[in-house]
Design a protein around this motif. Structure first.
Motif, short mmCIF file in Angstrom:
data_model
loop_
_atom_site.label_atom_id
_atom_site.label_comp_id
_atom_site.label_asym_id
_atom_site.label_seq_id
_atom_site.Cartn_x
_atom_site.Cartn_y
_atom_site.Cartn_z
N ARG A 183 67.48 53.34 44.59
CA ARG A 183 66.56 52.26 44.96
C ARG A 183 67.26 50.93 44.78
O ARG A 183 67.87 50.69 43.75
CB ARG A 183 65.38 52.36 44.00
CG ARG A 183 64.05 51.97 44.53
CD ARG A 183 63.01 52.23 43.49
NE ARG A 183 63.13 51.28 42.37
CZ ARG A 183 62.41 51.36 41.25
NH1 ARG A 183 61.56 52.34 41.08
NH2 ARG A 183 62.54 50.48 40.30
N ARG A 201 68.59 51.02 41.01
CA ARG A 201 68.18 52.14 40.14
C ARG A 201 68.75 53.39 40.78
O ARG A 201 68.35 53.78 41.86
CB ARG A 201 66.63 52.19 40.10
CG ARG A 201 66.01 53.53 39.68
CD ARG A 201 66.21 53.89 38.23
NE ARG A 201 66.10 52.76 37.32
CZ ARG A 201 64.94 52.22 36.94
NH1 ARG A 201 63.81 52.76 37.31
NH2 ARG A 201 64.93 51.19 36.15
N SER A 218 62.24 62.65 23.39
CA SER A 218 61.30 61.73 24.03
C SER A 218 59.87 62.14 23.71
O SER A 218 58.94 61.34 23.79
CB SER A 218 61.49 61.73 25.54
OG SER A 218 62.75 61.18 25.84
N LYS A 247 58.72 56.09 33.49
CA LYS A 247 57.44 56.54 34.08
C LYS A 247 57.66 57.56 35.20
O LYS A 247 57.06 58.63 35.20
CB LYS A 247 56.65 55.34 34.65
CG LYS A 247 56.33 54.27 33.63
CD LYS A 247 55.52 53.15 34.24
CE LYS A 247 56.26 52.32 35.25
NZ LYS A 247 57.41 51.55 34.71
N THR A 248 58.54 57.19 36.14
CA THR A 248 58.77 58.08 37.29
C THR A 248 59.37 59.40 36.82
O THR A 248 58.97 60.47 37.28
CB THR A 248 59.69 57.39 38.31
OG1 THR A 248 59.14 56.11 38.61
CG2 THR A 248 59.84 58.19 39.57
N THR A 249 60.30 59.31 35.87
CA THR A 249 60.93 60.52 35.33
C THR A 249 59.87 61.42 34.70
O THR A 249 59.86 62.63 34.91
CB THR A 249 61.98 60.11 34.27
OG1 THR A 249 62.88 59.20 34.88
CG2 THR A 249 62.73 61.29 33.73
N1 LIG Z 1 63.45 60.10 28.25
C1 LIG Z 1 64.54 59.63 28.84
N2 LIG Z 1 65.73 59.70 28.25
C2 LIG Z 1 66.82 59.19 28.83
N3 LIG Z 1 66.85 58.57 30.04
C3 LIG Z 1 65.68 58.47 30.68
C4 LIG Z 1 64.47 58.97 30.14
N4 LIG Z 1 63.46 58.71 30.98
C5 LIG Z 1 64.03 58.08 32.03
N5 LIG Z 1 65.36 57.94 31.86
C6 LIG Z 1 66.29 57.25 32.76
O1 LIG Z 1 65.92 55.89 32.77
C7 LIG Z 1 65.96 55.32 34.05
C8 LIG Z 1 64.60 54.74 34.39
O2 LIG Z 1 63.68 55.79 34.50
P1 LIG Z 1 62.46 55.74 35.52
O3 LIG Z 1 62.91 55.41 36.89
O4 LIG Z 1 61.73 57.01 35.32
O5 LIG Z 1 61.66 54.52 34.90
P2 LIG Z 1 60.38 53.77 35.47
O6 LIG Z 1 59.54 53.41 34.29
O7 LIG Z 1 59.75 54.55 36.54
O8 LIG Z 1 61.09 52.46 36.05
P3 LIG Z 1 60.47 51.36 37.05
O9 LIG Z 1 59.54 50.52 36.23
O10 LIG Z 1 61.68 50.58 37.47
O11 LIG Z 1 59.81 52.12 38.16
C9 LIG Z 1 66.38 56.45 34.98
O12 LIG Z 1 67.73 56.30 35.29
C10 LIG Z 1 66.12 57.71 34.19
O13 LIG Z 1 67.04 58.73 34.51
#
Ligand SMILES: Nc1ncnc2c1ncn2[C@@H]1O[C@H](COP(=O)(O)OP(=O)(O)OP(=O)(O)O)[C@@H](O)[C@H]1O
Ligand SMILES: [Mg+2]
Length: 462
Positions: A183, A201, A218, A247-249
């Motif tokens: 992204r 990202r 986590s 969040k997305t993860t």
């Molecule tokens: N529990 C975790 N441990 C380690 N890395 C993580 C974990 N959760 C997410 N990540 C990594 O952190 C980054 C951000 O994760 P993610 O895209 O899920 O966040 P998000 O909250 O959806 O972000 P945004 O607010 O930008 O949408 C990703 O590269 C993901 O691989």
């Protein structure tokens, strides 16, 4: 001149990669001593060689040439060009230069090594000479830099034009995606005061599963089991957290508990979710075209999804008016739907949802909105990125109803912090609060196997 033009045209039609243009090498035969070039000189040399290369390469066939062959031919060309400059680089510097030039010609220049590095999650270009990356949850400045603003702008242009968009003064920002699904947001002057900025990202080819999230602390095993039960029993779940908190993860990981027989429709601004089930329809919004027309919003897609006979609707992140339709969907038979919201606490998440519904301007009384939220959302999962870079579930709460005009909720699991270790790691445990959740009966009624012990404080501490 005309002959040269003719031969270049002929070559561009053929499969010849390097166009016939002689490189003028100065007469003297003596080999110069190897030299070290400083960063600025390196960047300037690279830029000069890059424009020479663009002049000499048949770009129309570049995609058809094997990478190893391309590398060989570019290396040969660069050798000739460097000789013409009467420069003798040390072999590591030469190899690095060839690699960088290949990245310039074929890819996204200085960004390529960062994109290839699997330990990097985010690439944040603040300006042409300042690039940060996120590794293991922490930001660090990288040594990568662009030659100047124009160089950075050219790379940004390459990214946005590949997806048929443009960026200029009249539309100085753009959301795009790289071919690998990463992204991207780019913003340029006049909105970006110090020149172009870029945020990437990276798309993770192997998204974190619940098991891996448990391994990374986590959340713990009990909480994972509870999440499995909540998803199986089709409770509506809101995942909340700050930017980049995971969040997305988490949404992706939790969705793996959905029964493969159910029909899932996902709605996202930029498709990031990678659901494992086969019965999935993925929808994605569309930005307006250059005339500002043709925009398709998440709200349009949620409404359309309702006509697609979904068992569950998953919205990547609610940001605006689609929130209203999502709540309605949750309240009208699409149990087990899920979404995420940008908020710093579970309570805050509910206020954000309320705000989004209010923004719709439907003039609904606050109490009506709140009771709709209280009956639509059952679970709020709060995530946080802690100071040591780890991302954790900090609470799992359930909405229990309304008291007067207030939505009532209670925590089922919380992350209890116990300070920091010497090297800055956040210490703490993820513990049940001891409350038997109100939704327990619903879990039992749905035939989901849950162990009441998991809610007992002290019995499950990990
Ligand atoms: N529990 C975790 N441990 C380690 N890395 C993580 C974990 N959760 C997410 N990540 C990594 O952190 C980054 C951000 O994760 P993610 O895209 O899920 O966040 P998000 O909250 O959806 O972000 P945004 O607010 O930008 O949408 C990703 O590269 C993901 O691989
Ligand atoms: Mg996200």
């Amino acid at each position: 001149m005309f002959n040269e033009y003719k031969s270049r045209r002929a070559a561009s039609k053929s499969n010849v990669l390097v166009l016939e243009r002689p490189i003028e090498v100065p007469k003297s035969k003596a080999t110069p001593e190897p030299v070290d070039v400083d960063l600025q000189a390196h960047l300037e040399l690279k830029s000069r060689l890059h424009s020479e290369l663009l002049d000499r390469l048949n770009l129309s066939v570049i995609d058809k040439v094997e990478r190893s062959e391309l590398k060989r031919q570019i290396a040969a060309l660069v050798t000739g060009l460097i000789e013409a400059e009467r420069l003798h680089l040390r072999s590591e510097a030469f190899t690095a230069l060839v690699d960088e030039l290949i990245h310039e010609v074929m890819g996204l220049g200085p960004l390529e090594p960062l994109l290839e590095d699997p330990t990097i999650n985010d690439i944040l270009v603040n300006s042409y000479d300042q690039v940060y990356v996120e590794r293991f949850g922490l930001l660090e400045q990288s040594s990568v830099r662009f030659r100047d603003e124009r160089h950075l702008l050219r790379i940004i242009d390459k990214i946005v034009s590949r997806v048929g968009r443009r960026i200029d003064e009249s539309q100085p920002w753009v959301d795009a995606r790289l071919e690998d699904g990463s992204r991207v947001n780019a913003i340029i002057r006049p909105c970006s005061v110090d020149g172009p900025a870029l945020s990437i990202r990276k798309f993770s080819r192997n998204p974190l599963t619940i098991d891996k999230l448990v391994q990374r602390d986590s959340l713990n095993d009990q909480a994972a089991k509870l999440l499995a039960a909540l998803v199986e029993a089709r409770l509506n779940i809101l995942i909340s957290g700050g930017t980049g908190s995971g969040k997305t993860t988490m949404l992706n990981a939790v969705s793996s508990y959905i029964d493969g027989k159910q029909r899932i429709v996902t709605i996202e601004d930029a498709a990031e979710l990678q659901l494992q089930q086969s019965h999935v329809v993925r929808l994605e919004t569309r930005p307006p075209n250059s005339e500002g027309q043709g925009v398709i919003t998440q709200r349009d897609l949620v409404r359309n999804a309702l006509r697609m006979r979904p068992d569950r609707i998953i919205v990547g992140e609610v940001r605006g008016s689609e929130c209203f339709d999502m709540l309605q969907a949750m309240n009208t038979g699409h149990d087990g739907s899920m979404t995420t919201v940008h908020a710093n606490s579970a309570r805050d998440a509910l206020s954000r949802v309320e705000q989004m519904v209010t923004m719709l301007g439907a003039d609904l009384p606050v109490r009506t909105i709140r009771s709709q939220i209280a009956s639509a959302i059952q679970i709020v999962l709060q995530l946080s990125r802690l100071s040591d870079g780890t991302r954790r579930v900090v609470s799992i709460s359930e909405i229990t109803g309304m008291e007067d005009d207030t939505i009532t909720m209670q925590d089922i699991f919380v992350f209890k912090r116990r300070g920091k270790s010497e090297n800055g790691d956040v210490l703490g445990e993820f513990l049940p609060t001891g409350i038997r959740p109100k939704c327990f009966d619903q879990l039992v009624a749905a035939g989901v196997d849950v162990d009441t012990n998991m809610f007992i404080h002290g019995a499950t501490a990990s």
